[in-house]
Write an enzyme that holds these catalytic residues in place. Structure first.
Site, PDB file in Angstrom:
ATOM      1  N   ARG A  65       0.833  -1.192   0.000  1.00  7.01           N
ATOM      2  CA  ARG A  65       0.000   0.000   0.000  1.00  7.01           C
ATOM      3  C   ARG A  65       0.877   1.255   0.000  1.00  7.01           C
ATOM      4  O   ARG A  65       0.589   2.244  -0.673  1.00  7.01           O
ATOM      5  CB  ARG A  65      -0.879  -0.030   1.255  1.00  7.01           C
ATOM      6  N   MET A  90     -12.098   3.886  -4.353  1.00 12.09           N
ATOM      7  CA  MET A  90     -12.348   2.790  -3.422  1.00 12.09           C
ATOM      8  C   MET A  90     -11.066   2.110  -2.930  1.00 12.09           C
ATOM      9  O   MET A  90     -10.937   0.887  -2.981  1.00 12.09           O
ATOM     10  CB  MET A  90     -13.291   1.771  -4.081  1.00 12.09           C
ATOM     11  N   ILE A  92      -8.180   2.457   0.427  1.00 15.72           N
ATOM     12  CA  ILE A  92      -7.873   3.130   1.694  1.00 15.72           C
ATOM     13  C   ILE A  92      -6.426   3.599   1.639  1.00 15.72           C
ATOM     14  O   ILE A  92      -5.539   2.852   1.217  1.00 15.72           O
ATOM     15  CB  ILE A  92      -8.109   2.158   2.866  1.00 15.72           C
ATOM     16  N   HIS A 109     -18.980  10.447   1.421  1.00 12.92           N
ATOM     17  CA  HIS A 109     -19.381   9.128   1.906  1.00 12.92           C
ATOM     18  C   HIS A 109     -20.908   9.073   1.965  1.00 12.92           C
ATOM     19  O   HIS A 109     -21.539  10.005   2.469  1.00 12.92           O
ATOM     20  CB  HIS A 109     -18.792   8.869   3.302  1.00 12.92           C
ATOM     21  N   ASP A 145     -13.460   6.887   6.944  1.00 12.23           N
ATOM     22  CA  ASP A 145     -14.803   7.461   7.071  1.00 12.23           C
ATOM     23  C   ASP A 145     -14.968   8.260   8.363  1.00 12.23           C
ATOM     24  O   ASP A 145     -15.997   8.159   9.064  1.00 12.23           O
ATOM     25  CB  ASP A 145     -15.881   6.363   6.941  1.00 12.23           C
TER      26      ASP A 145
HETATM   27  C1  GAR Z   1     -20.703   7.741  -4.379  1.00 11.65           C
HETATM   28  O1  GAR Z   1     -22.013   7.397  -4.043  1.00 11.65           O
HETATM   29  C2  GAR Z   1     -19.875   7.988  -3.128  1.00 11.65           C
HETATM   30  O2  GAR Z   1     -20.647   8.478  -2.076  1.00 11.65           O
HETATM   31  C3  GAR Z   1     -19.340   6.629  -2.812  1.00 11.65           C
HETATM   32  O3  GAR Z   1     -19.043   6.076  -4.069  1.00 11.65           O
HETATM   33  C4  GAR Z   1     -19.997   6.547  -5.020  1.00 11.65           C
HETATM   34  C5  GAR Z   1     -19.270   6.921  -6.293  1.00 11.65           C
HETATM   35  O4  GAR Z   1     -20.180   7.195  -7.320  1.00 11.65           O
HETATM   36  N1  GAR Z   1     -18.173   6.714  -1.986  1.00 11.65           N
HETATM   37  C6  GAR Z   1     -17.897   5.839  -1.025  1.00 11.65           C
HETATM   38  O5  GAR Z   1     -18.597   4.878  -0.766  1.00 11.65           O
HETATM   39  C7  GAR Z   1     -16.624   6.123  -0.251  1.00 11.65           C
HETATM   40  N2  GAR Z   1     -16.566   5.344   0.957  1.00 11.65           N
HETATM   41  P1  GAR Z   1     -19.691   7.876  -8.667  1.00 11.65           P
HETATM   42  O6  GAR Z   1     -18.493   7.077  -9.190  1.00 11.65           O
HETATM   43  O7  GAR Z   1     -20.869   7.753  -9.583  1.00 11.65           O
HETATM   44  O8  GAR Z   1     -19.341   9.296  -8.368  1.00 11.65           O
END
Ligand code: GAR
Length: 213
Positions: A65, A90, A92, A109, A145
């Protein structure tokens, strides 16, 4: 002009909201670069269509990482961003990465943090019989988060909601509020005091918005 680098892993609908806000003259930000850890992320296509530079760094090509994060930092820093925006990225990050971008790394989030960190937030909010569900835009700290909250948006959970229906409405809230939070940052209206984010020097009602969606 505030320079932004946006990191994505998937569809990039939030990236699109930033692209559209900038194009509409509503967001005083220049999107310098979009990076994905996933070559097939549709968001890369969205960026290319908008004429934004893209790069792709596959975490699977790194032994640790820490090495992946170093490669990310090297690439991001070439763009000299004022703000690094996580928009559905996605992975960490290590504490080193987070501290390198202290108070200029933001995340969205899909829950009303501190409720429901982690994944499957829509299903978990329904199962817990919550009245409200929402999104949180926050500065990133090493703990996942968590971190000082810039802005939250909430919607009522309806009796017939499914995780999918809820997710769709949550996305609409995300697309309205993420550009707004970054606009506040670009206008230098945000300050962090210990674990709180202030808007124009105080905690404001504007930092929790309810939508009747
Ligand atoms: C979004 O809903 C965001 O809140 C979530 O990923 C999605 C991305 O959508 N983020 C997380 O879950 C972070 N922990 P997108 O690619 O259509 O913008």
């Amino acid at each position: 002009m505030t320079k932004a680098v946006i990191l994505i892993s998937g569809s990039g609908s939030n990236l699109q909201a930033f692209i559209d806000s900038v194009a509409a003259g509503e967001l005083p930000v220049s999107i310098e670069l979009v990076i994905s850890n996933n070559a097939d992320a549709y968001g890369l296509q969205r960026a290319r269509l908008a004429g934004i530079a893209t790069d792709y760094i596959d975490h699977r090509n790194f032994a640790s990482r820490a090495e992946f994060d170093q490669a990310m930092m090297d690439r991001i820093d070439l763009a000299e961003p004022d703000i690094v925006i996580l928009a559905g990225f996605m992975r960490i990050f290590t504490a080193e990465f987070v501290e390198h971008y202290s108070e200029r790394l933001v995340n969205i989030h899909p829950s009303l943090l501190p409720k429901f960190p982690g994944t499957n937030t829509h299903r978990r909010a329904i199962d817990a019989a919550e009245k409200w569900h929402g999104v949180t835009i926050h500065f990133v700290v090493p703990e996942v988060d968590a971190g000082p909250i810039i802005l939250q948006g909430r919607i009522p959970i309806r009796h017939n909601d499914t995780p999918e229906s809820l997710q769709q409405r949550i996305h609409r809230v995300e697309h309205r509020l993420y550009p707004l939070a970054v606009k506040w940052f670009a206008e230098k209206r945000l300050s962090v005091q210990v674990d709180k984010v202030l808007l124009d020097g105080e905690r404001s009602d504007m930092q929790l918005q309810s939508f009747d969606l």
